[in-house]
Design an enzyme around this catalytic site. Structure first.
Site, PDB file in Angstrom:
ATOM      1  N   CYS A 231      42.928  30.037  19.289  1.00 27.66           N
ATOM      2  CA  CYS A 231      44.233  30.110  18.634  1.00 27.66           C
ATOM      3  C   CYS A 231      45.302  30.202  19.719  1.00 27.66           C
ATOM      4  CB  CYS A 231      44.283  31.289  17.665  1.00 27.66           C
ATOM      5  SG  CYS A 231      44.830  32.845  18.379  1.00 27.66           S
TER       6      CYS A 231
ATOM      7  N   CYS B  56      28.325  51.575  13.406  1.00 26.09           N
ATOM      8  CA  CYS B  56      29.326  50.609  13.859  1.00 26.09           C
ATOM      9  C   CYS B  56      29.432  50.596  15.382  1.00 26.09           C
ATOM     10  CB  CYS B  56      30.695  50.900  13.234  1.00 26.09           C
ATOM     11  SG  CYS B  56      31.353  52.531  13.619  1.00 26.09           S
TER      12      CYS B  56
ATOM     13  N   CYS C   9      39.840  39.391  19.682  1.00 28.53           N
ATOM     14  CA  CYS C   9      39.121  38.114  19.549  1.00 28.53           C
ATOM     15  C   CYS C   9      38.629  37.549  20.880  1.00 28.53           C
ATOM     16  CB  CYS C   9      39.990  37.080  18.833  1.00 28.53           C
ATOM     17  SG  CYS C   9      40.471  37.576  17.163  1.00 28.53           S
TER      18      CYS C   9
ATOM     19  N   GLN D 119      36.390  49.024   4.369  1.00 31.98           N
ATOM     20  CA  GLN D 119      35.922  48.025   5.324  1.00 31.98           C
ATOM     21  C   GLN D 119      36.911  46.863   5.409  1.00 31.98           C
ATOM     22  OE1 GLN D 119      33.539  48.270   7.376  1.00 31.98           O
ATOM     23  NE2 GLN D 119      32.012  49.697   6.583  1.00 31.98           N
TER      24      GLN D 119
END
Length: 558
Positions: free
Chosen positions: A72, A423, A81, A296
């Protein structure tokens, strides 16, 4: 290799969490975050500890052969990201490899320890999957135009306006643009983290994947000099609601926050339009969500995660929990508890965040479930107070894992089976060592990718109690990433380092001591005395009090 050394290397592998191992031409190894295996990178060493060097990424000189996707427009500048240039199947392979290595290093390989590593389940959506974003106001460079978005990678102050962010859908992008255009046009100042002056702070956007309902919360200070706040907020509401969206607006809110800490804090919320909540659906259940309640961030991925956990719990016998009591520890808003409620006698959920417990109770009533009991409190303390004894335990702790004393109490129940949802694989690997030393064996492991294009991953583990295994008392040393045991980890140097990294300022040891006393943590009688003749040390400034308190909350001291 010394601090300040500038060099180049090729990334040999990436260990969780996001730790690239770069090898120089001389064979030296340096940890460089935000890298991908196969990249040739330039770095500057910023830390050397126990003969291990860590460097800051300066430039990617050559791309990795794995990188074939177009990024992106914000890639490299935005702090998120890291993996978006890597095809999704390769991302899954990288995450699976990292978790497998962590687990096998901690408890042995599948063959050695006798467990089954099923693999990794991908997210149903690879892009535009997030249902929540928290944008910050600021500028892209000093004294530049107003920006609204995410922090630049490695920067405390500068922002990137992520108007083309690919992990949210176009409704998020429309809201971001409408908000930025409106406040830029009206010349409204943002809150400067250094001077503590200004109005605009954050923009919280949430959109339900299933229902399409949208809620927006503008977070500001109470500094309204130079403009009429009521008129300004009315114009903001109009600017949002007159745009076109695929979803539908459920509410526009305004939250006040005068805290100096760079976090979203609710010091009073007004409804500018509609309601202060919206609804989302997961696996046939309905959930009421407020701006600050935990849920979530990937709704479709959450369904995969909870289906995997439910499959581990029930297996082939769908009636295995019939008439039994289940503990859901670290239950959050009670999602997994409500999924298990129809197949057992009772579910007891324990969660330290009171707002989440209130939401869990309300959602259970909304779904017609009357056999769910939710308790607000620390698992370590609440386990001594619950009268019902469990037949099954589900664990879904925060990132730092389970407190070592709580693990001991959980093991003492002697339940035959448990499921652990994690997590953070480093915390999971450490905790599994404790369970195995105390008589449990790992049966099955499966990863679930909830966060495409990032290095984060969820892991589900099934544990079963070995027969006739003597109990072994063990002590647990927290891993270096963990911050939940204040007696061992929350040293003065750690607090100083946290404040320096987050706020860019130094705090004196005596200031930390003063704030500890303010918060009721016992100090010595000379806690605020100079070593030179026991002179009084000057009082900690209020803004540094807030910084230190933020660090103490981070380390679970208060």
């Amino acid at each position: 290799m010394k601090k300040g050394f500038r060099g180049t290397g090729t990334v040999e592998r990436v260990d969780f969490p996001n730790k690239g191992i770069a090898v120089t031409d001389d064979g030296d190894r340096v940890i460089v975050k935000n890298t991908i295996p196969g990249q040739k990178v330039e770095f500057v060493v910023n830390k050397v500890k126990h003969q291990r060097a860590e460097g800051r990424l300066m430039e990617v000189i050559e791309k990795s052969p794995l990188e074939t996707e177009e990024p992106c427009p914000h890639f490299g500048m935005c702090g998120g990201c890291t993996y978006q240039t890597v095809p999704y199947e390769k991302q899954l392979d990288m995450k699976l490899t990292q978790v497998k290595k962590l687990i096998s290093d901690a408890i042995g390989t599948e063959k050695e320890a006798g467990y089954e590593f099923i693999g990794i389940h991908g997210s149903p959506k690879k892009s535009e999957y997030r249902n929540k974003m928290e944008f910050s106001f600021g500028d892209e460079y000093k004294d530049g135009p107003l920006a609204l978005g995410m922090h630049k990678r490695g920067s405390f102050y500068d922002l990137v306006t992520v108007s083309d962010c690919q992990i949210v859908d176009k409704d998020f992008r429309t809201i971001l643009k409408a908000t930025l255009d409106y406040f830029s046009k009206n010349n409204i100042p943002y809150f400067h983290r250094a001077t503590h002056k200004g109005y605009l702070r954050h923009l919280l956007v949430r959109k339900a994947t299933k229902t399409g309902e949208i809620i927006v919360d503008l977070v500001t200070t109470t500094q309204t000099e130079g403009f009429n706040e009521e008129e300004l907020l009315a114009g903001f509401r109009y600017a949002l609601l007159t745009r076109h969206y695929d979803g539908r607006f459920k509410g526009v809110l305004h939250t006040q926050n005068d805290s100096v800490a760079d976090v979203v804090k609710n010091e009073g919320t007004d409804v500018l339009y509609g309601d202060s909540y919206f609804y989302e659906e997961l696996l046939g259940l309905k959930f009421k969500i407020t701006p600050f309640s935990f849920f979530q961030t990937n709704s479709l991925g959450a369904e995969v995660l909870y289906e995997t956990a439910r499959e581990f719990i029930l297996g082939d016998d769908k009636d295995s929990l019939n008439g039994k009591t289940v503990y859901d520890l670290y239950s959050g808003t009670g999602t997994i508890a409500q999924l298990m409620a129809p197949v057992c006698k009772e579910v007891v959920g324990v969660e330290i965040v009171e707002e989440a417990v209130c939401a869990a109770k309300e959602n259970a009533a909304l779904n017609g479930l009357d056999n769910c009991k939710f308790i607000a409190g620390d698992v370590l303390k609440v386990l001594d107070e619950i009268e019902e004894k469990p037949d099954y335990i589900i664990l879904d702790p925060p990132r730092d894992g389970i407190h070592p004393k709580a693990i001991g109490k959980i093991i003492e129940y002697g339940v035959e089976n448990m499921v652990y949802i994690s997590c953070k694989p480093t915390s999971l690997a450490r905790d599994l060592q404790i369970f195995m030393a105390r008589g449990y064996r790992v049966e099955k492991i499966c990863c679930v990718d909830m966060f495409p294009n990032t290095y984060h991953v969820e892991t589900v583990v099934k544990l079963s109690l070995k027969k006739d295994t003597p109990k072994i008392e063990v002590t647990m040393e927290p891993d270096e990433e963990s911050n939940y045991t204040p007696q061992e980890k929350a040293t003065y140097s750690k607090i100083k380092e946290y404040v320096k990294d987050k706020y860019g300022v130094n705090v004196h040891t005596s200031y930390i001591a003063q704030v500890k006393r303010m918060c009721g943590l016992d100090m010595g009688e000379n806690y605020n005395k100079s070593k030179k003749g026991n002179l009084e040390v000057k009082k900690c400034p209020q803004e540094k009090v807030e910084y230190i308190k933020d660090a103490m909350r981070h380390f679970n001291m208060i």
